[in-house]
Design an enzyme around this catalytic site. Structure first.
Site, PDB file in Angstrom:
ATOM      1  N   CYS A   1       0.802  -1.228   0.000  1.00  0.00           N
ATOM      2  CA  CYS A   1       0.000   0.000   0.000  1.00  0.00           C
ATOM      3  C   CYS A   1       0.832   1.274   0.000  1.00  0.00           C
ATOM      4  O   CYS A   1       0.297   2.350  -0.288  1.00  0.00           O
ATOM      5  CB  CYS A   1      -0.921  -0.005   1.216  1.00  0.00           C
ATOM      6  SG  CYS A   1      -1.869  -1.523   1.400  1.00  0.00           S
TER       7      CYS A   1
ATOM      8  N   HIS B   1      -2.389   7.940   6.481  1.00  0.00           N
ATOM      9  CA  HIS B   1      -2.661   6.688   5.769  1.00  0.00           C
ATOM     10  C   HIS B   1      -4.140   6.356   5.920  1.00  0.00           C
ATOM     11  O   HIS B   1      -4.818   6.068   4.942  1.00  0.00           O
ATOM     12  CB  HIS B   1      -1.770   5.586   6.324  1.00  0.00           C
ATOM     13  CG  HIS B   1      -1.846   4.306   5.561  1.00  0.00           C
ATOM     14  ND1 HIS B   1      -1.582   4.222   4.208  1.00  0.00           N
ATOM     15  CD2 HIS B   1      -2.179   3.038   5.958  1.00  0.00           C
ATOM     16  CE1 HIS B   1      -1.725   2.971   3.794  1.00  0.00           C
ATOM     17  NE2 HIS B   1      -2.099   2.235   4.841  1.00  0.00           N
TER      18      HIS B   1
ATOM     19  N   HIS C   1      -9.729   2.488  -0.577  1.00  0.00           N
ATOM     20  CA  HIS C   1      -8.280   2.265  -0.485  1.00  0.00           C
ATOM     21  C   HIS C   1      -7.748   1.922  -1.873  1.00  0.00           C
ATOM     22  O   HIS C   1      -7.997   0.828  -2.399  1.00  0.00           O
ATOM     23  CB  HIS C   1      -8.005   1.129   0.491  1.00  0.00           C
ATOM     24  CG  HIS C   1      -6.566   0.994   0.879  1.00  0.00           C
ATOM     25  ND1 HIS C   1      -5.547   1.659   0.259  1.00  0.00           N
ATOM     26  CD2 HIS C   1      -5.975   0.235   1.861  1.00  0.00           C
ATOM     27  CE1 HIS C   1      -4.396   1.336   0.817  1.00  0.00           C
ATOM     28  NE2 HIS C   1      -4.631   0.480   1.800  1.00  0.00           N
TER      29      HIS C   1
END
Length: 1002
Positions: free
Chosen positions: A162, A297, A335
């Protein structure tokens, strides 16, 4: 560390195609999560992982633009297909044409996670092709961009899960600082192609049932997956400032670290996150209390949010005026995994650029367990206004495997002249003219992009168009089909663009120039002057002003007055010979130098009478000072002659005029031939009274005549009293050999080895002007595509048109009369650009217009689609093998022709094939190219180039060789080295093969 400027951005995220749409989504706090689009997987079979943030039409790809064959496009990972146009538009947004970066050390750094396409396509071993091999590698994603844009710097894909794209930014920044590249593209791309990772998230307890991330919310219950692609263009700050680039934000520092051995390979570590923040701030030279807001994040998992907030609080929970604002774009999009870091970085850069931080979704449902307030943090329930300068922000991105990244950004630095203020000051006067340019890869694409620009420009306010035109010159050039239009303001520009987009195709439809225009310059002679000539151009063109000043300074010692002030004041003394000749020289010289500043390189020059002096300077035969001295003395000496002379233009040939004068038998004894301007254009000169009487006689014979605006009978014996003194002046000059072809109107031919010495200039003043013969010689020797007249109004171009000596040549004039100003110069440059010239555009614009504005991004063709499972026709097999049927299609490929059973002598087969017309060989080649490239039937034309147009590479060339051998068996085995020179186009390959067949038959 040094600072890095973010100068260009493009992105496609759920519900947001493009930077403006993304910013609008953020400012409206919109939710982009929805149902899975059709064509990815069966929603009914995987209902729990079919909600998320999805981008529509990921199977659309303008393969022709990037010279990718349909077969290769179908095999390419969609990540590669969506990244290519995004990279192109980001470079455009940086104020640079992507083609201008070709061959440079520009680096490409792409964050991408996993390799779903490879797992989906390569598991069927029977369907594996070379194209799938290259198209399925995640490592090829950055290489695709470098290859298709011809970028020679570092090129690498980064997979740290990620955090991939923020790590890519970190690597790009370091490559810039190390001098490995001068420009870098940092990107992230993520497409949800299968339910696999969603199922993994579910089994780990990380998947949000409704497909939504709810960062820092008491309702946070997991991750929702999302598509996304974003690209930023980075340059060293000092380079961006020197080039006048628009700067969104500045990267002050970055850091990357790893969790090491923590609670588990997928478990986040508070301590490592804290350390990466501290390291980034150290490198940036800032303290945590300076950080105004953070793009966290923020995945919306209970554990992840708790650990991240603890780390953020440990670093930022210091005495400060107000809490540090935090947020996460995952609340809007979901995401985006490998693209998550770039999504956050772009949001932050835009917030700094617009000086406002968007509100955070779910901020009204803050999770009290996170203890944000006591940690010096807060969620934004409404947008946060930022000061003009001095704001510092941070972006975090953490990988599932423990690779953490943090980037520190700040607003763009102060500049000495803020662009907005400069624009306001500039717009107080009449808007200057500019040339708006567009290029595209096909006529249809050009029309599509003209329409898009018309819509965008038409939506905006009415302002001066010059800055936007100049930006289009820097950004929208480099593709084969060209369009250019002049405009002073955006309303005028929008109307011109709409008219061009709606016009029916005609002979004037933009075409692809195959070479640069061949330009010849024609310098006007006396008689074209008028009071105030070129004053409008002087007012609007900095280049013309500068060069007129140069000519004025060179003339002043010999004229005793300022030619420039004479011109600009509208002084009628400009008609006096002693002023007219220096003034016309100054105008011709300044116009010529303005054009050469703009990139025009004349192939030849021709001057009419006094126009030869400026022509000689441009040709390099005379220096400016020497020419100024000669022309000033020439004008002064001729002005001292007694008045009473005149000149008469007559529309008749030289022989007819000679016969008429003979018929009059001495009725006009003082009249003689002064110029032969063409087959039916002559000028007579002599005593004014005699010429007026002759004028009446000629008109009575049905001839058209016109008395010229001169005071003397130039180019006749009337000038003899001053020629000796002029010869003395000319004798002090040492001419050089012209550096470009010089058409002499004294000799009526190209100059050759003759010298422009004193004898030349003396005779040139007294002898007839042979313009028509000189023009014929110029056209015959240099074959110009364009004749440009340089003088205050058209005089020579009408002569050239009537003469018929320049058929098919375009005529241009940058200052055609009293009303001319910058628009006519701009149109001259536009015409030359459409014909193939690549101008030095900045010379057209005033400094106040040399600022960056954003033309609408390139609009790619979305008509070609490559859905998953579409392979196109199967690749060519080797001889003797059957072609496998195409998977995912209803029919198989066209079968390869094979010989009937029984042996056929090779010589007889070769002779039979050789007797076929060349067109049948061409047809066989077209069929082979169509099949190997996967093109639709009928699309391949003989002129198509293998590499530039069809996207063939070495693998496809080998497949083509095999297919041709199977289709034309009498050729036998083809030699690839012998084929290579013939691979210029489909037609050239067919010609080569036909020659082989004929040779074999012989």
């Amino acid at each position: 560390m040094g600072d890095i400027a973010v100068v260009g951005i493009d992105c496609v995220f759920p519900g947001a195609r493009g930077v403006d749409a993304y910013w609008d989504l953020l400012m409206r706090a919109r939710d982009a999560v929805g149902e899975l689009p059709d064509g990815r997987w069966d929603r009914a079979a995987f209902p729990g992982v079919s909600l998320g943030g999805f981008v529509e039409d990921i199977d659309a790809f303008d393969h022709g633009f990037f010279s990718v064959s349909p077969r290769e496009a179908a095999a390419m990972d969609p990540h590669q297909r969506v990244l290519l146009p995004c990279a192109w538009r980001a470079i455009e947004d940086s104020g640079t044409s992507p083609t201008a970066l070709a061959g440079t050390d520009t680096g490409v750094f792409v964050g991408v996670m996993g390799g779903e396409w490879g797992r989906l396509t390569l598991s069927d071993h029977d369907a594996v092709t070379p194209q799938l091999g290259a198209g399925s590698s995640a490592g090829m994603i950055a290489n695709r961009v470098s290859y298709h844009l011809d970028l020679h710097g570092p090129s690498l894909a980064v997979d740290t899960a990620c955090s991939s794209s923020l790590v890519a930014v970190h690597l790009a920044v370091n490559a810039l600082l190390a001098g490995e590249c001068a420009t870098a593209l940092a990107a992230g791309v993520n497409l949800v192609l299968s339910p696999t990772l969603g199922l993994v998230y579910r089994q780990l307890g990380l998947a949000a049932p409704d497909g939504r991330c709810k960062p820092f919310s008491r309702e946070a219950d997991g991750i929702g997956r999302a598509d996304g692609v974003g690209v930023v263009v980075l340059r060293r700050l000092e380079d961006a400032l020197a080039d006048g680039s628009r700067i969104y934000a500045v990267i002050r520092g970055s850091a990357v670290n790893q969790d090491g051995r923590s609670n588990g390979v997928t478990a986040p570590s508070r301590w490592s996150q804290q350390k990466v923040l501290e390291a980034a701030y150290r490198r940036a030279g800032v303290s945590p209390d300076e950080v105004r807001f953070l793009e966290a994040h923020g995945t919306g998992t209970a554990l992840g949010d708790a650990i991240e907030c603890a780390a953020l609080g440990s670093v930022h929970g210091v005495p400060r005026d107000e809490p540090c604002a935090i947020g996460s774009v995952k609340g809007n999009l979901g995401h985006t995994e490998g693209a998550a870091g770039i999504a956050g970085l772009i949001k932050t850069a835009l917030a700094l650029h617009h000086r406002i931080v968007p509100a955070s979704r779910f901020a009204d449902r803050e999770n009290p367990r996170l203890r944000l307030a006591e940690r010096g943090l807060r969620l934004l329930k409404s947008p946060l206004r930022l000061p003009r300068h001095g704001t510092v922000a941070g972006v975090s991105s953490f990988g599932m495997g423990g690779t953490n990244a943090h980037v520190v950004l700040a607003g763009a630095p102060r500049t000495t002249a803020p662009p907005a203020a400069a624009a306001r000051a500039h717009d107080r006067r009449t808007p200057a003219a500019g040339v708006f340019t567009l290029t595209a890869d096909s006529p249809d694409a050009l029309r599509r992009n003209i329409a898009a620009q018309a819509e965008t420009v038409g939506r905006g306010p009415r302002t001066g168009a010059a800055a936007l035109c100049r930006s289009s010159n820097r950004v929208k050039t480099g593709l084969p089909y060209r369009f250019a239009v002049t405009a002073r303001d955006t309303r005028q520009l929008a109307a011109a663009l709409r008219a061009a987009a709606e016009a029916e195709p005609t002979a004037r439809t933009p075409r692809r120039p195959r070479s640069e225009p061949v330009v010849a310059l024609l310098f006007t002679g006396q008689g074209s002057q008028f009071a105030g000539m070129t004053a409008g151009l002087h007012r609007e063109s900095p280049a013309y002003r500068r060069h007129l000043d140069e000519a004025d300074a060179a003339l002043a010692p010999y004229t005793g007055t300022s030619v420039r002030e004479l011109l600009l004041s509208g002084d009628e003394r400009v008609h006096e010979t002693r002023h007219a000749q220096p003034a016309l020289f100054a105008v011709g010289y300044a116009l010529a130098r303005t054009l050469t500043d703009l990139g025009v390189r004349p192939a030849a020059v021709l001057g009419h009478s006094v126009g030869e002096f400026a022509a000689a300077v441009v040709a390099g035969a005379l220096g400016l000072t020497d020419a100024a001295r000669l022309v000033a003395r020439r004008g002064t000496l001729m002005g001292e002659l007694p008045p009473g002379g005149a000149m008469l233009s007559v529309h008749a040939g030289q022989e007819r005029i000679a016969g008429l004068l003979a018929e009059l038998d001495g009725a006009a004894p003082g009249v003689s031939l002064a110029a032969v301007n063409g087959p039916r254009d002559v000028v007579l000169a002599g005593d004014a009274g005699e010429l007026r009487r002759l004028d009446g006689t000629l008109r009575g014979r049905g001839l058209r005549t016109r008395l010229l605006d001169v005071s003397h009978a130039f180019h006749t014996a009337a000038l003899r009293p001053v020629l000796e003194r002029f010869g003395t002046e000319a004798g002090a000059v040492r001419p050089a050999r012209p550096q470009i072809p010089f058409a002499s109107t004294r000799y009526g031919r190209m100059l050759g080895d003759d010298s422009l010495d004193a004898a030349y200039w003396v005779a040139q003043a007294a002898e007839p002007v042979r313009f028509g013969a000189a023009l014929a010689a110029l056209v015959g020797e240099t074959a110009p595509t364009h004749l440009i007249e340089l003088g205050p109004r058209p005089q020579l171009l009408p002569l050239a048109g009537r003469s018929g000596l320049a058929a098919g040549v375009d005529f241009l004039h940058p200052a055609p009369g009293a009303d001319a100003a910058g628009a006519e110069l701009a149109e001259t440059v536009a015409a030359l650009y459409r014909a193939g010239l690549d101008p030095d555009w900045d010379a057209l614009y005033a400094p106040g217009d040399r600022r960056t504005e954003r033309p609408a991004p390139y609009v790619f063709d979305g008509g070609s689609r490559f859905p998953r499972g579409h392979r196109g026709p199967a690749a060519a097999a080797t001889p003797g093998e059957d072609l496998a049927p195409a998977r995912g299609t209803e029919t198989g490929p066209v079968p390869v022709p094979v010989a009937e059973a029984g042996p056929v002598p090779v010589a007889e087969a070769a002779k039979a094939t050789a007797r076929r017309p060349a067109g049948s060989v061409l047809a066989a080649v077209v069929d082979a190219v169509t099949e190997v490239g996967g093109y639709p039937p009928g699309e391949i034309v003989p002129e198509a180039r293998f590499y530039e147009d069809l996207g063939f590479d070495s693998v496809m060339i080998m497949q083509l060789k095999d297919r041709i051998e199977a289709g034309l068996p009498s050729l036998g085995e083809l030699s690839v080295p012998r084929m290579l020179p013939a691979l210029r186009s489909v037609a050239s390959l067919a010609d080569h093969l036909n020659d082989l067949l004929v040779a074999e038959a012989a």
